[in-house]
Scaffold this active site. Structure first.
Site, PDB file in Angstrom:
ATOM      1  N   HIS A  75      -0.933  -1.118  -4.371  1.00  0.00           N
ATOM      2  CA  HIS A  75      -2.274  -0.863  -3.837  1.00  0.00           C
ATOM      3  C   HIS A  75      -2.379   0.633  -3.526  1.00  0.00           C
ATOM      4  O   HIS A  75      -1.579   1.176  -2.762  1.00  0.00           O
ATOM      5  CB  HIS A  75      -2.476  -1.704  -2.574  1.00  0.00           C
ATOM      6  N   ASP A 103      -4.652   3.641  -2.147  1.00  0.00           N
ATOM      7  CA  ASP A 103      -5.804   3.916  -1.288  1.00  0.00           C
ATOM      8  C   ASP A 103      -6.329   5.328  -1.534  1.00  0.00           C
ATOM      9  O   ASP A 103      -5.683   6.311  -1.191  1.00  0.00           O
ATOM     10  CB  ASP A 103      -5.390   3.767   0.183  1.00  0.00           C
ATOM     11  N   MET A 108     -12.071   4.342  -1.382  1.00  0.00           N
ATOM     12  CA  MET A 108     -12.852   4.549  -0.163  1.00  0.00           C
ATOM     13  C   MET A 108     -13.531   5.906  -0.302  1.00  0.00           C
ATOM     14  O   MET A 108     -13.173   6.890   0.368  1.00  0.00           O
ATOM     15  CB  MET A 108     -11.927   4.491   1.064  1.00  0.00           C
ATOM     16  N   SER A 110       0.843  -1.195   0.000  1.00  0.00           N
ATOM     17  CA  SER A 110       0.000   0.000   0.000  1.00  0.00           C
ATOM     18  C   SER A 110       0.874   1.240   0.000  1.00  0.00           C
ATOM     19  O   SER A 110       1.659   1.467   0.914  1.00  0.00           O
ATOM     20  CB  SER A 110      -0.905   0.008   1.228  1.00  0.00           C
ATOM     21  N   ASP A 135      -6.937  -6.692   3.355  1.00  0.00           N
ATOM     22  CA  ASP A 135      -6.330  -5.368   3.488  1.00  0.00           C
ATOM     23  C   ASP A 135      -6.494  -4.874   4.923  1.00  0.00           C
ATOM     24  O   ASP A 135      -7.622  -4.700   5.392  1.00  0.00           O
ATOM     25  CB  ASP A 135      -7.043  -4.421   2.507  1.00  0.00           C
ATOM     26  N   HIS A 149      -8.058   1.165  -4.608  1.00  0.00           N
ATOM     27  CA  HIS A 149      -9.085   0.889  -3.591  1.00  0.00           C
ATOM     28  C   HIS A 149      -9.785   2.207  -3.287  1.00  0.00           C
ATOM     29  O   HIS A 149      -9.220   3.078  -2.631  1.00  0.00           O
ATOM     30  CB  HIS A 149      -8.377   0.299  -2.367  1.00  0.00           C
ATOM     31  N   MET A 185     -12.031  -6.322   3.965  1.00  0.00           N
ATOM     32  CA  MET A 185     -11.245  -5.480   4.871  1.00  0.00           C
ATOM     33  C   MET A 185     -10.987  -6.241   6.165  1.00  0.00           C
ATOM     34  O   MET A 185     -11.915  -6.799   6.768  1.00  0.00           O
ATOM     35  CB  MET A 185     -11.993  -4.173   5.202  1.00  0.00           C
ATOM     36  N   MET A 187      -9.017   8.017  -0.561  1.00  0.00           N
ATOM     37  CA  MET A 187      -9.953   8.349   0.529  1.00  0.00           C
ATOM     38  C   MET A 187     -10.468   9.772   0.332  1.00  0.00           C
ATOM     39  O   MET A 187      -9.689  10.668  -0.004  1.00  0.00           O
ATOM     40  CB  MET A 187      -9.240   8.260   1.881  1.00  0.00           C
TER      41      MET A 187
HETATM   42  C1  DX5 Z   1      -6.862   1.176   5.152  1.00  0.00           C
HETATM   43  C2  DX5 Z   1      -6.265   0.961   3.787  1.00  0.00           C
HETATM   44  C3  DX5 Z   1      -5.144   0.010   3.754  1.00  0.00           C
HETATM   45  C4  DX5 Z   1      -3.925   0.429   4.539  1.00  0.00           C
HETATM   46  C5  DX5 Z   1      -3.270  -0.807   5.056  1.00  0.00           C
HETATM   47  O1  DX5 Z   1      -7.998   1.943   5.048  1.00  0.00           O
HETATM   48  O2  DX5 Z   1      -7.243   0.482   2.893  1.00  0.00           O
HETATM   49  O3  DX5 Z   1      -4.776  -0.327   2.416  1.00  0.00           O
HETATM   50  O4  DX5 Z   1      -2.994   1.137   3.786  1.00  0.00           O
HETATM   51  O5  DX5 Z   1      -2.275  -0.420   5.901  1.00  0.00           O
HETATM   52  P1  DX5 Z   1      -1.679  -1.364   7.003  1.00  0.00           P
HETATM   53  O6  DX5 Z   1      -1.010  -2.521   6.286  1.00  0.00           O
HETATM   54  O7  DX5 Z   1      -0.700  -0.490   7.716  1.00  0.00           O
HETATM   55  O8  DX5 Z   1      -2.805  -1.821   7.867  1.00  0.00           O
HETATM   56 ZN    ZN Z   2      -6.635  -0.369   0.891  1.00  0.00          ZN
END
Ligand code: DX5
Ligand code: ZN
Length: 219
Positions: free
Chosen positions: A34, A36, A69, A9, A176, A67, A138, A38
């Protein structure tokens, strides 16, 4: 090639230096990046959008596993296709039009992913399983890196793997959140095959940590 995949990530990388971070990740022999996304609405935190993904694209040949969110992800799908995303995974909880949004991802030429939070039951995504290349379960509540793996999700992973078998489908099962050298084993044994890892990989020696995760998968 192994059907197991490691998906670092970028959330845990150095944001001021994505080009170098992407090259460093590619050199370790991982499969996916990956990414993320948000929006400060579906989850409290804000990261980056499609323009940042487009800026990263020339610097990596790895699969960009985005991903989302974000609320109403169907509004952003074409932007991610233009940005060069390979897989777009959207939250079932974030749209009133899950089936249509997944069709939109396919129509835009990308691989299709659906994701549910730890508190959301599998039954919510059962009607769309024939549409997807990947189901992300998740293993933390989304929004932040560095949280602890929720072990109860293992039951849901196993139930999803059974459902896949019963329906004769072949999507990947990605996990994840909180994945490290120990929790990866619980997720793998339950039936996951794509493993997102952020804080575990970036703490200390990246290559050594990738190797440790890969070794855990091949034991
Ligand atoms: C959380 C993200 C993850 C995050 C995982 O909302 O979707 O992808 O980056 O990070 P770690 O491995 O630190 O839990
Ligand atoms: Zn993620």
């Amino acid at each position: 090639m192994s059907h197991y995949k490691i998906a670092p990530s970028i959330l845990a990388a150095d944001y001021a230096n994505f080009e170098a971070e992407l090259k460093r990740l590619e050199a370790t022999g991982v499969d996916y990046i990956h990414i993320d996304i948000m929006d400060g609405h579906f989850v409290p935190n804000i990261t980056f959008g499609a323009d940042v993904v487009a800026a990263m694209r020339p610097h990596s040949k790895l699969v960009f596993d985005c991903h989302l969110m974000v609320s109403n992800p169907e509004q952003h799908i074409e932007n991610f296709a233009r940005a060069g995303a390979d897989i777009v995974t959207i939250h079932a909880e974030a749209t009133k039009h899950l089936h249509g949004a997944l069709q939109k991802i396919r129509a835009a030429g990308m691989k299709v992913g659906v994701v549910i939070n730890p508190g959301t039951p599998l039954v919510v995504i059962e009607p769309v399983l024939t549409l997807v290349d990947q189901v992300l379960l998740m293993t933390v509540n989304p929004g932040f890196g560095g949280q602890a793996y929720i072990p109860e999700v293992a039951e849901k992973i196993a139930a999803l793997a059974q459902l896949r078998e019963a329906k004769g489908l072949s999507f990947d099962i990605e996990v994840d959140g909180g994945i490290d050298n120990k929790t990866i084993l619980s997720a793998k044994e339950a039936g996951a095959n794509v493993f997102v890892a952020g804080s575990y990989l970036f703490k200390g020696d990246l290559q050594a940590n990738v190797n440790t995760l890969k070794a855990a998968l091949h034991d």
